[in-house]
Design a protein around this motif. Structure first.
Motif, PDB file in Angstrom:
ATOM      1  N   LEU A 294       0.558   6.038  -7.203  1.00 39.73           N
ATOM      2  CA  LEU A 294       0.077   4.871  -7.951  1.00 39.73           C
ATOM      3  C   LEU A 294       1.252   4.040  -8.451  1.00 39.73           C
ATOM      4  CD1 LEU A 294      -2.908   6.274 -10.069  1.00 39.73           C
ATOM      5  CD2 LEU A 294      -3.022   4.855  -8.009  1.00 39.73           C
ATOM      6  N   GLU A 295       2.252   4.703  -9.009  1.00 39.56           N
ATOM      7  CA  GLU A 295       3.419   3.982  -9.526  1.00 39.56           C
ATOM      8  C   GLU A 295       4.210   3.329  -8.390  1.00 39.56           C
ATOM      9  OE1 GLU A 295       4.230   6.435 -13.682  1.00 39.56           O
ATOM     10  OE2 GLU A 295       5.278   7.062 -11.859  1.00 39.56           O
ATOM     11  N   SER A 296       4.316   3.986  -7.266  1.00 38.72           N
ATOM     12  CA  SER A 296       4.993   3.386  -6.112  1.00 38.72           C
ATOM     13  C   SER A 296       4.282   2.129  -5.637  1.00 38.72           C
ATOM     14  CB  SER A 296       5.067   4.393  -4.955  1.00 38.72           C
ATOM     15  OG  SER A 296       5.869   5.495  -5.295  1.00 38.72           O
ATOM     16  N   SER A 297       2.996   2.037  -5.967  1.00 37.10           N
ATOM     17  CA  SER A 297       2.175   0.902  -5.542  1.00 37.10           C
ATOM     18  C   SER A 297       2.082  -0.191  -6.600  1.00 37.10           C
ATOM     19  CB  SER A 297       0.773   1.396  -5.187  1.00 37.10           C
ATOM     20  OG  SER A 297       0.832   2.469  -4.265  1.00 37.10           O
ATOM     21  N   GLY A 298       2.750   0.011  -7.738  1.00 34.90           N
ATOM     22  CA  GLY A 298       2.746  -1.013  -8.779  1.00 34.90           C
ATOM     23  C   GLY A 298       1.693  -0.827  -9.850  1.00 34.90           C
ATOM     24  N   ILE A 299       1.150   0.375  -9.963  1.00 35.46           N
ATOM     25  CA  ILE A 299       0.125   0.677 -10.965  1.00 35.46           C
ATOM     26  C   ILE A 299       0.713   1.668 -11.958  1.00 35.46           C
ATOM     27  CG2 ILE A 299      -2.198   1.564 -11.357  1.00 35.46           C
ATOM     28  CD1 ILE A 299      -2.736   0.985  -8.359  1.00 35.46           C
ATOM     29  N   GLY A 300       0.884   1.260 -13.204  1.00 32.67           N
ATOM     30  CA  GLY A 300       1.439   2.180 -14.182  1.00 32.67           C
ATOM     31  C   GLY A 300       2.067   1.491 -15.369  1.00 32.67           C
ATOM     32  N   VAL A 314      -0.696  -3.636 -11.854  1.00 31.00           N
ATOM     33  CA  VAL A 314      -1.706  -3.221 -12.826  1.00 31.00           C
ATOM     34  C   VAL A 314      -0.995  -2.482 -13.949  1.00 31.00           C
ATOM     35  CG1 VAL A 314      -3.780  -1.859 -13.253  1.00 31.00           C
ATOM     36  CG2 VAL A 314      -3.494  -3.023 -11.060  1.00 31.00           C
ATOM     37  N   ASP A 315      -1.095  -3.032 -15.146  1.00 27.61           N
ATOM     38  CA  ASP A 315      -0.446  -2.450 -16.324  1.00 27.61           C
ATOM     39  C   ASP A 315      -1.339  -1.344 -16.880  1.00 27.61           C
ATOM     40  OD1 ASP A 315       0.519  -1.812 -18.837  1.00 27.61           O
ATOM     41  OD2 ASP A 315       0.825  -3.877 -19.480  1.00 27.61           O
ATOM     42  N   ASN A 316      -0.903  -0.097 -16.694  1.00 27.60           N
ATOM     43  CA  ASN A 316      -1.648   1.029 -17.262  1.00 27.60           C
ATOM     44  C   ASN A 316      -0.657   2.129 -17.641  1.00 27.60           C
ATOM     45  OD1 ASN A 316      -3.208   3.272 -17.885  1.00 27.60           O
ATOM     46  ND2 ASN A 316      -4.775   2.797 -16.357  1.00 27.60           N
ATOM     47  N   PRO A 317      -0.295   2.199 -18.916  1.00 29.79           N
ATOM     48  CA  PRO A 317       0.700   3.193 -19.354  1.00 29.79           C
ATOM     49  C   PRO A 317       0.200   4.628 -19.309  1.00 29.79           C
ATOM     50  CG  PRO A 317      -0.200   2.015 -21.236  1.00 29.79           C
ATOM     51  CD  PRO A 317      -0.740   1.325 -20.008  1.00 29.79           C
ATOM     52  N   ASN A 318      -1.084   4.837 -18.985  1.00 26.68           N
ATOM     53  CA  ASN A 318      -1.618   6.199 -18.924  1.00 26.68           C
ATOM     54  C   ASN A 318      -1.303   6.906 -17.612  1.00 26.68           C
ATOM     55  OD1 ASN A 318      -3.039   6.201 -21.498  1.00 26.68           O
ATOM     56  ND2 ASN A 318      -4.377   4.681 -20.551  1.00 26.68           N
ATOM     57  N   VAL A 319      -0.888   6.163 -16.586  1.00 28.30           N
ATOM     58  CA  VAL A 319      -0.584   6.784 -15.299  1.00 28.30           C
ATOM     59  C   VAL A 319       0.555   7.784 -15.478  1.00 28.30           C
ATOM     60  CG1 VAL A 319       0.275   6.394 -12.959  1.00 28.30           C
ATOM     61  CG2 VAL A 319      -1.381   4.802 -13.972  1.00 28.30           C
ATOM     62  N   GLY A 320       0.310   9.012 -15.058  1.00 21.84           N
ATOM     63  CA  GLY A 320       1.325  10.056 -15.154  1.00 21.84           C
ATOM     64  C   GLY A 320       1.406  10.773 -16.491  1.00 21.84           C
ATOM     65  N   GLU A 321       0.669  10.288 -17.477  1.00 21.69           N
ATOM     66  CA  GLU A 321       0.656  10.941 -18.792  1.00 21.69           C
ATOM     67  C   GLU A 321      -0.463  11.984 -18.854  1.00 21.69           C
ATOM     68  OE1 GLU A 321       2.964  10.372 -21.186  1.00 21.69           O
ATOM     69  OE2 GLU A 321       3.966   9.013 -19.788  1.00 21.69           O
ATOM     70  N   ASN A 322      -0.597  12.620 -20.017  1.00 21.39           N
ATOM     71  CA  ASN A 322      -1.676  13.577 -20.257  1.00 21.39           C
ATOM     72  C   ASN A 322      -1.550  14.840 -19.406  1.00 21.39           C
ATOM     73  OD1 ASN A 322      -4.179  14.232 -21.676  1.00 21.39           O
ATOM     74  ND2 ASN A 322      -5.213  13.965 -19.713  1.00 21.39           N
ATOM     75  N   LEU A 323      -0.352  15.156 -18.936  1.00 26.77           N
ATOM     76  CA  LEU A 323      -0.150  16.356 -18.131  1.00 26.77           C
ATOM     77  C   LEU A 323      -0.402  17.606 -18.965  1.00 26.77           C
ATOM     78  CD1 LEU A 323       0.884  17.877 -15.601  1.00 26.77           C
ATOM     79  CD2 LEU A 323       3.201  17.602 -16.528  1.00 26.77           C
ATOM     80  N   GLN A 324      -1.273  18.467 -18.467  1.00 21.38           N
ATOM     81  CA  GLN A 324      -1.568  19.743 -19.121  1.00 21.38           C
ATOM     82  C   GLN A 324      -1.454  20.857 -18.088  1.00 21.38           C
ATOM     83  OE1 GLN A 324      -5.473  19.141 -21.316  1.00 21.38           O
ATOM     84  NE2 GLN A 324      -5.025  17.055 -20.632  1.00 21.38           N
ATOM     85  N   GLU A 325      -0.899  21.966 -18.508  1.00 21.99           N
ATOM     86  CA  GLU A 325      -0.668  23.071 -17.582  1.00 21.99           C
ATOM     87  C   GLU A 325      -0.841  24.401 -18.297  1.00 21.99           C
ATOM     88  OE1 GLU A 325      -0.719  24.563 -15.073  1.00 21.99           O
ATOM     89  OE2 GLU A 325       1.160  25.035 -14.082  1.00 21.99           O
TER      90      GLU A 325
END
Length: 610
Positions: A294-300, A314-325
């Motif tokens: 998504l980030e490589s495509s300009g979304i993030g 697309v401005d979306n600061p949630n991309v890649g966040e909220n990682l849970q393991e």
């Protein structure tokens, strides 16, 4: 097997006008492709970075689980140095082959609690509660009814109300059990932990025998390739291209100012190609790589995109966040002589075990870990520790969010959720414990796995290179960092004490000897904290990096409840990354259910299904 991907070149693939194009031929992606291609009016294409692996012992033979990790079939991801782990870097294995991590995992098949999935719905994601997901769990599986002997001797159970009987993935109980298996259940029963014969029915607390994604007739791994792809390879509308690394998704600006996903740029054998999709692109690259693409495509997040030299679409600061393991500790015990002379195993060495498997499909290589227990903290913690931790949870930052309210609400003793998992397996499974090969001793390991981590991290594109084929994302789980991480650390420390109670309880105490790692000299919590921080490993269940936003929409996540990426037409995500909150379970069965539901929704939206 004559597979279509062996007959089509990247150039030919790129010339096809697909209706649906799936990025990632892993656990979820292959399942989605199989369901969409059931409808002959649609052309379905799949781009997979790895090869097709068919009939390879280290993949197929259950008892060889773990041997593909670190090989050419593993992406070889790593975290950045983790301050909460004394600066250690942890490996994060993910499958790089058709079938993805379903070809590498340990074949555990279980589900979370009803409350886990209902929590997704409570966040504002209609259709994602337990009752809505159960049909898709069942659709993915054929659970084979255990024999009366297995039910009597080993606690195997079968509930026809919640078990799928016609799905692609074969699920079965082992026929071989080590000597410790019955004793594990009996020891936990003696501690007041009840046996759970309905662990697939929405409550997994208690002790039980696990089912596995194994085809019982052949005693081989049942995974996305063998179950969803191979049976459908003959379809003329299903195309799979392997060794194809996706560079970016093509986004075109429509007349109304909205971006639409129209195709994919990918690299295959050193040559870059472009392929188009008429209706939709489905991103199923997994929790690690879906946000990266998504980030490589300009979304993030604009700051991250700018640093990586990507234009902001697309401005979306949630991309890649909220990682849970899930966070795991492996506690090692010496076994006594009785365990080393297991009559069922017959003291077979590796060569004899392999010969038995190849000749008869019996013996230790037919099985994987099956001794499971999930407990609430109040049951696993020493007296007073549960109350102490509850007080820390009550003052955590971020208490105004609904997700935090759900997470902290799991500490309510009335909920009785499986907050900590215990698994017994033979052998030494702690990578930090290296006994002398000359000591002649055997070992067993009890894994303890934190199910609802408060720690949240991120996965983002690496700005150091634009070459997706060699550029690995920046993985930062934030283990044990900050006040949220402190909760996780304390939970792990307090849970260690219960492993000692299990091992000291009869009849398991007759087979398991002294604890050797952590060393028996470690007895106080400060020492345990240091040991946990130095030895914690991942359980390979990352989720959440493209999560459903629920009632908050783009302010809360990356996709809506129908898995459509906010701000983009014709683009969905379907894999473990869409999970907004973690679950108390190994995630394999849930990922298949997500894929089944995703395919159903796509067909609904294109007026194929009601």
């Amino acid at each position: 097997m004559a597979a279509r991907e062996e007959l089509i070149t990247a150039a030919e693939f790129s010339q096809i006008q697909f209706d649906f194009l799936i990025i990632g031929g892993g656990t979820a992606g292959i399942a989605v492709a199989a369901r969409l291609s059931e409808h002959s009016q649609f052309k379905v294409g799949v781009l997979e970075a790895g090869p097709l692996v068919n009939r390879q012992d280290t993949v197929d033979i259950p008892g060889l689980y773990g041997q593909t990790i670190g090989t050419e079939h593993d992406w070889g991801f790593e975290t950045v140095p983790q301050q909460g782990l004394h600066g250690r870097v942890l490996p994060w294995p993910r499958g790089k082959l058709v079938g993805g991590t379903s070809a590498l995992n340990f074949m555990i098949w279980n589900r979370g609690s009803k409350e886990d999935y209902n929590a997704w719905e409570q966040l504002g994601n209609p259709g994602w509660g337990w009752d809505d997901l159960l049909p898709f769990f069942k659709k993915s599986e054929t659970i084979h009814r255990p024999t009366t002997k297995l039910q009597t001797d080993h606690g195997a159970a079968f509930d026809p109300e919640v078990s799928g009987t016609t799905g692609p993935i074969n699920v079965s109980y082992p026929n071989y059990y080590p000597a410790t298996h019955q004793l594990w259940r009996q020891a936990l029963n003696s501690l007041g932990v009840e046996s759970n014969k309905t662990h697939l029915s929405g409550s997994n607390t208690g002790v039980w025998t696990c089912v596995n994604s194994i085809t019982p007739q052949e005693q081989t791994r049942s995974f996305a390739t063998t179950s969803y792809y191979v049976p459908n390879v003959h379809r003329k509308n299903l195309f799979l291209l392997t060794e194809a690394v996706v560079d970016e998704i093509t986004l075109e600006l429509t007349d109304d100012g909205v971006h639409k996903a129209t195709g994919v740029t990918f690299t295959c054998k050193g040559q870059q190609h472009h392929v188009s999709a008429k209706y939709e692109i489905i991103l199923s690259a997994g929790t690690v790589q879906s946000p990266q693409i998504l980030e490589s495509s300009g979304i993030g997040n604009p700051e991250i995109l700018t640093n990586a030299g990507k234009s902001i679409k697309v401005d979306n600061p949630n991309v890649g966040e909220n990682l849970q393991e899930h966070i795991m500790a492996a506690i090692v015990f010496e076994t006594k002589a009785e365990a080393r002379n297991d009559p069922q195993r017959g003291n077979k060495g590796p060569e004899a075990a392999l010969e038995e498997y190849l000749r008869h499909k019996t013996g230790p290589l037919t099985t994987v870990p099956s001794c499971f227990c999930y407990l609430p903290f109040e049951k696993a913690f020493p007296e007073g520790k549960f109350e102490d931790l509850s007080k820390l949870v009550s003052v955590l930052p971020g208490s105004s969010t609904q997700s935090h309210a759900i997470a902290s609400g799991r500490f309510d003793p009335k909920q009785q959720l499986g907050q900590i998992e215990y698994i017994l397996d033979s052998g030494n499974w702690n990578p930090d414990f290296s006994p002398s090969q000359e000591d002649g001793k055997n070992y067993a390991t009890i894994f303890q796995v934190l199910q609802y981590p408060f720690s949240k991290g991120s996965i983002h594109i690496n700005s150091s290179s634009n070459d997706a084929s060699v550029n690995k994302p920046v993985i930062d789980p934030q283990y044990y960092r900050g006040p949220h991480g402190l909760i996780d650390l304390e939970a792990m420390v307090h849970s260690i004490h219960f492993t000692g109670e299990i091992v000291r309880s009869e009849p398991l105490s007759n087979l398991l000897g002294p604890r050797v790692f952590p060393p028996a000299s470690i007895t106080i919590d400060d020492e345990y904290r240091d040991w946990v921080a130095k030895t914690t490993i991942t359980d390979w269940h990352p989720v959440g990096t493209c999560s459903m936003g629920g009632s908050r929409g783009i302010e809360g996540g990356v996709v809506d409840h129908r898995l459509r990426v906010y701000g983009v037409q014709g683009l969905r995500v379907a894999d473990a990354s869409i999970m907004p909150l973690h679950i108390s379970a190994h995630i394999q069965a849930t990922v298949y259910a997500i894929a089944e539901k995703a395919a159903h929704m796509i067909l609904q939206d294109h007026h194929v299904l009601a």
